[in-house]
Scaffold this motif. Structure first.
Motif, PDB file in Angstrom:
ATOM      1  N   LEU A 381      48.555  65.022  90.437  1.00  0.00           N
ATOM      2  CA  LEU A 381      47.510  64.810  91.430  1.00  0.00           C
ATOM      3  C   LEU A 381      46.355  63.989  90.891  1.00  0.00           C
ATOM      4  CD1 LEU A 381      47.406  68.441  92.881  1.00  0.00           C
ATOM      5  CD2 LEU A 381      48.588  66.457  93.850  1.00  0.00           C
ATOM      6  N   TYR A 391      45.637  67.583  86.731  1.00  0.00           N
ATOM      7  CA  TYR A 391      45.855  68.425  87.903  1.00  0.00           C
ATOM      8  C   TYR A 391      47.210  68.049  88.500  1.00  0.00           C
ATOM      9  CZ  TYR A 391      40.894  69.355  87.370  1.00  0.00           C
ATOM     10  OH  TYR A 391      39.672  69.740  86.855  1.00  0.00           O
ATOM     11  N   SER A 393      50.961  69.608  90.925  1.00  0.00           N
ATOM     12  CA  SER A 393      51.629  70.640  91.713  1.00  0.00           C
ATOM     13  C   SER A 393      52.888  71.052  90.978  1.00  0.00           C
ATOM     14  CB  SER A 393      51.968  70.131  93.115  1.00  0.00           C
ATOM     15  OG  SER A 393      52.886  69.056  93.059  1.00  0.00           O
ATOM     16  N   ARG A 405      55.403  75.164  96.284  1.00  0.00           N
ATOM     17  CA  ARG A 405      54.562  74.397  95.368  1.00  0.00           C
ATOM     18  C   ARG A 405      53.157  74.992  95.304  1.00  0.00           C
ATOM     19  NH1 ARG A 405      56.002  68.794  98.239  1.00  0.00           N
ATOM     20  NH2 ARG A 405      55.997  70.283  99.957  1.00  0.00           N
ATOM     21  N   GLN A 406      52.669  75.135  94.092  1.00  0.00           N
ATOM     22  CA  GLN A 406      51.315  75.615  93.847  1.00  0.00           C
ATOM     23  C   GLN A 406      50.511  74.528  93.136  1.00  0.00           C
ATOM     24  OE1 GLN A 406      50.113  79.277  94.390  1.00  0.00           O
ATOM     25  NE2 GLN A 406      51.582  78.646  95.950  1.00  0.00           N
ATOM     26  N   LEU A 407      49.193  74.575  93.290  1.00  0.00           N
ATOM     27  CA  LEU A 407      48.310  73.604  92.656  1.00  0.00           C
ATOM     28  C   LEU A 407      47.803  74.177  91.333  1.00  0.00           C
ATOM     29  CD1 LEU A 407      46.253  72.461  95.776  1.00  0.00           C
ATOM     30  CD2 LEU A 407      48.491  71.665  94.968  1.00  0.00           C
ATOM     31  N   HIS A 427      52.046  74.169  98.994  1.00  0.00           N
ATOM     32  CA  HIS A 427      50.831  73.358  98.992  1.00  0.00           C
ATOM     33  C   HIS A 427      51.145  71.893  98.728  1.00  0.00           C
ATOM     34  CE1 HIS A 427      47.839  76.681  98.979  1.00  0.00           C
ATOM     35  NE2 HIS A 427      48.858  77.351  98.460  1.00  0.00           N
ATOM     36  N   ALA A 429      48.812  68.435  98.304  1.00  0.00           N
ATOM     37  CA  ALA A 429      47.397  68.079  98.136  1.00  0.00           C
ATOM     38  C   ALA A 429      47.236  66.604  97.809  1.00  0.00           C
ATOM     39  CB  ALA A 429      46.757  68.929  97.041  1.00  0.00           C
ATOM     40  N   LEU A 438      40.059  68.285  96.397  1.00  0.00           N
ATOM     41  CA  LEU A 438      41.451  68.234  96.819  1.00  0.00           C
ATOM     42  C   LEU A 438      41.550  68.569  98.303  1.00  0.00           C
ATOM     43  CD1 LEU A 438      42.841  70.267  93.828  1.00  0.00           C
ATOM     44  CD2 LEU A 438      43.627  67.960  94.344  1.00  0.00           C
ATOM     45  N   ASP A 440      43.940  70.001 100.731  1.00  0.00           N
ATOM     46  CA  ASP A 440      45.116  70.845 100.522  1.00  0.00           C
ATOM     47  C   ASP A 440      45.692  71.294 101.860  1.00  0.00           C
ATOM     48  OD1 ASP A 440      46.991  72.722  99.624  1.00  0.00           O
ATOM     49  OD2 ASP A 440      45.475  74.288  99.373  1.00  0.00           O
TER      50      ASP A 440
END
Length: 747
Positions: A381, A391, A393, A405-407, A427, A429, A438, A440
């Motif tokens: 990201l 950053y 995912s 998917r998580q950030l 997620h 983003a 972000l 999201d």
């Protein structure tokens, strides 16, 4: 008594198709567009009154209407002489300038005062069809007569190259990637295949050499412009053929009118150019350009650097594997390579069995593995180089579903891993250009999207929109259900989505439709609310079928081992054994699933898998529909078999062909293909037809004149025929007579 479906039954199903379904959901948000030198952005969201344009300010934590929508619609009506009301206001783009808003409507730009709402035309500076403009606005390039041309600020035009030919031209994709000659169906014009340096002083492009590639002929039986059938010819590389498209990179300096060739080897390019595919990056100073170079069989991936002045080429990173070495598991996702300002590189690799990030020096020496664990990085990201943080995912962090998917964030030295989200949502983003916020979108297959803005520790600073599916529910929709079953090995968990039929009654039994796409380059049952397959599956549910979508072994998004289950085994149809045992297990859980009436349908690779299912499992699948099926990888584009099945082996490729099992057909089968399909030529289906005739098997076939892979302008008829086929052969019912579906709008 045999049931006869009504027009209302089909209308309800038609309303679930993606383009109609979207109109029944409010609060959906388009991609954010950031305002210049600001953390604020504008976006479009659906509302009961029509599209609403919002301006969101994360710093202040506010969202507001970008303007008075009824007044702007009225002002544009007065200016254009057209009737534009609040509900039909659709803007291609807009920007703010000195208290006014500049909008684009119908290909023309207008400046509208937000004080008195008077609109005046603005001379367009937009790039024309088939052109690319430099970031500094000085240069515009385009392709003419197979050469790259330049237009300067005065409007003067000069050729930058002079030796391009039809099969060896500049700034173009391979013929397959150009979709020649069918882009003209809707007036589309291909842009030149170039990548500008950040300051616009140079560009990278290539000469696409296809002189040794074999030709493919397609016959258009009913051209609108002629009485006689028309032949279309293009270059089409197949597996094991020596002639393959090759891209010879060059760096162009528009100011000096120089074209400097790279000293590196040409790039094997059987699909689309690395430029088109987003596999090319410039350094921030514009002195070096980098690109990914996959070897022909995908088992080696190199990062190449080219000096923008001399053209000198050097290998920075080179990675080999026993199977594919990929910059991302899912083909359509951006390649996970990041160039830091200090010259360091982030590189994605599955070398430890999972998808993770690795940090390299500018010369290509490994510094450290950045991420690690039994989970997979899914996208970069943002990289905060000052603080040394990336950053990204990742999937596999939620125990209930490995696809969610998580950030996350982590320091570039591999310390300080933290999740910015910690829930059971999927997620997606996008980060602001200044790298502070972000946007999201969180959803699941059974949960409509919620769009928020988060700061870089994960805190929500403003809610942008919350989707409302009330109108969809009134049409009979119910959220699909996520399920887990064991694969055919009895050990591996596989995941899928189940749509209950509309008007569900647990005391009845419902036929099952397996809505398949076997990968191995994409999911079939992604765990988010919006995906390209949802509408078609829900349309079948609206017709009274139970519908399943399954990601069997060999599909992407999990471990390298899980994905590699399909390597060398494309003939397995994306884990069809897993589909069979999965549906049987669902039948045990839900007695209302009639597993004696199971059909299967899919398009392209899914068309192959649908036929493979009814031939390889004739006692289980009673009916199959194949649209544009790729039934024999020996006759498909070389990149597909050679990358996802492996290097040429005559026996392995032969047994993967559906024609080899033609004699097994016992159920009902409908084959659909477009005669101008330049992706999967209709000869693929005709080859299967020949084998079915030889085996004395009965089937139905629909060859659609004048259309390509996506049945453009004939989708409505094809969809209706598919519905009719399953209604007759799985429901044992009659479809409504003469129902006509509208074609899907071309965007």
């Amino acid at each position: 008594m045999t049931r006869t479906y009504t027009e209302r039954d089909y209308q309800r199903a038609e309303h679930m198709l993606q383009h109609h379904r979207a109109a029944l959901i409010t609060g959906m948000v388009d991609r954010p567009v950031w305002l210049e030198k600001s953390e604020s952005f504008w976006c479009a969201t659906s509302s009961p009154a029509g599209v609403e344009y919002l301006v969101v300010d994360p710093v202040a934590g506010t969202r507001r209407s970008a303007f008075d929508h009824p007044r702007l619609a009225a002002a544009l009506s007065r200016a254009t002489g057209r009737t534009i009301d609040r509900a039909t206001l659709r803007l291609s783009t807009f920007e703010f300038e000195d208290g006014d808003v500049i909008v684009e409507l119908g290909g023309r730009r207008w400046r509208c005062s937000l004080e008195d709402y008077v609109c005046t035309p603005v001379e367009s500076s937009a790039v024309g069809p088939g052109e690319s403009r430099s970031p500094n606005g000085r240069w515009t390039v385009f392709v003419r007569d197979h050469n790259l041309w330049l237009r300067d600020e005065t409007g003067a035009e000069v050729p930058l190259t002079r030796d391009g030919t039809a099969d060896n031209g500049y700034a173009v994709d391979p013929m397959f990637g150009r979709r020649r000659p069918f882009m003209g169906v809707d007036g589309a014009v291909a842009s030149p295949v170039v990548q500008w340096s950040p300051d616009g002083s140079k560009l990278l492009t290539h000469r696409m050499d296809e002189r040794d590639v074999e030709v493919l002929h397609l016959v258009e039986s009913t051209p609108a412009s002629a009485r006689r059938p028309m032949t279309h010819t293009c270059r089409y590389p197949m597996p094991d053929e020596p002639g393959q498209p090759k891209a010879y990179f060059v760096v162009v300096d528009p100011e000096r009118r120089t074209v400097t060739p790279s000293t590196g080897d040409p790039v094997h390019t059987p699909y689309v150019s690395p430029v088109t595919w987003g596999r090319v990056w410039w350094s921030s100073d514009g002195e070096t350009v980098y690109y990914l170079d996959p070897e022909r069989f995908g088992r080696c991936l190199r990062l190449i650097a080219v000096d923008a002045v001399t053209g000198r080429s050097r290998v920075i990173i080179e990675e080999h594997g026993k199977t594919r070495v990929e910059p991302t598991q899912i083909m359509a996702d951006p390649a996970m390579v990041h160039l830091c300002g200090n010259g360091e590189l982030l590189w994605y690799s599955q070398r430890d069995g999972w998808g993770h990030l690795y940090r390299y020096t500018p010369s290509g020496a490994l510094i450290n593995q950045v991420t690690r664990g039994t989970w997979a990085v899914r996208g970069i990201l943002h990289v905060d180089e000052e603080d040394g943080v990336v950053y990204f995912s990742a999937s596999g962090l939620v125990s209930s579903d490995p696809y969610l998917r998580q950030l996350c964030r982590i320091n570039l030295d591999g310390t300080g891993f933290a999740r910015l989200t910690d829930d059971v949502d999927d997620h997606v983003a996008r980060i602001s250009p200044l790298g502070s916020y972000l946007v999201d979108t969180a959803s699941r297959a059974d949960k409509p999207p919620l769009v928020v803005v988060r700061d870089l520790v994960g805190r929500v600073v403003v809610e942008v929109a919350r989707a409302d599916v009330s109108a969809l529910v009134r049409e009979g929709w119910a959220p699909p259900e996520r399920f887990t079953v064991k694969a055919a090995d009895g050990v591996t968990d596989i995941y899928g989505t189940l749509w209950r039929p509309y008007g569900f009654d647990p005391n009845l039994r419902y036929p099952v439709v397996d809505h398949i796409y076997p990968g191995p380059q994409s999911h079939r049952a992604p765990q988010n609310f919006e995906n390209n397959y949802t509408g078609e599956a829900e349309a079948f549910a609206a017709l009274g079928f139970a519908v399943v979508a399954i990601d069997g072994r060999g599909t992407p998004g999990r471990s390298k081992e899980f994905h590699d289950a399909s390597y060398g085994r494309l003939g397995d149809g994306g884990g069809l054994d897993d589909h069979v045992v999965g549906i049987i297990e669902l039948g045990r859980r839900y007695p209302w699933l009639d597993t004696d009436r199971v059909g299967i349908t899919g398009s392209s690779g899914g068309g192959f898998a649908a036929v493979r299912a009814v031939l390889a499992h004739p006692d289980f699948f009673q009916a199959g529909i194949s649209v544009a099926g790729c039934h024999d990888i020996r006759q498909y584009l070389s990149f597909w078999g050679e990358t996802y099945h492996g290097p040429w082996d005559p026996e392995s490729y032969r047994v993967a062909a559906n024609s080899e099992l033609a004699g097994n057909l016992r159920g009902k089968l409908l084959l659909v293909h477009g005669e101008l399909d330049d992706n999967v030529p209709h000869y693929q289906t005709l080859g299967l037809v020949d084998a079915l005739i030889e085996a004395n098997r009965d089937f139905e076939m629909l060859l659609v004149p004048g259309v390509g892979h996506h049945m453009l302008h004939r989708e409505g008829y094809v969809i209706r025929r598919r519905w009719d086929f399953f209604v007759r052969n799985l429901m044992n019912a009659l479809p409504p007579s003469g129902y006509r579906l509208a074609d899907i709008p071309f965007c």
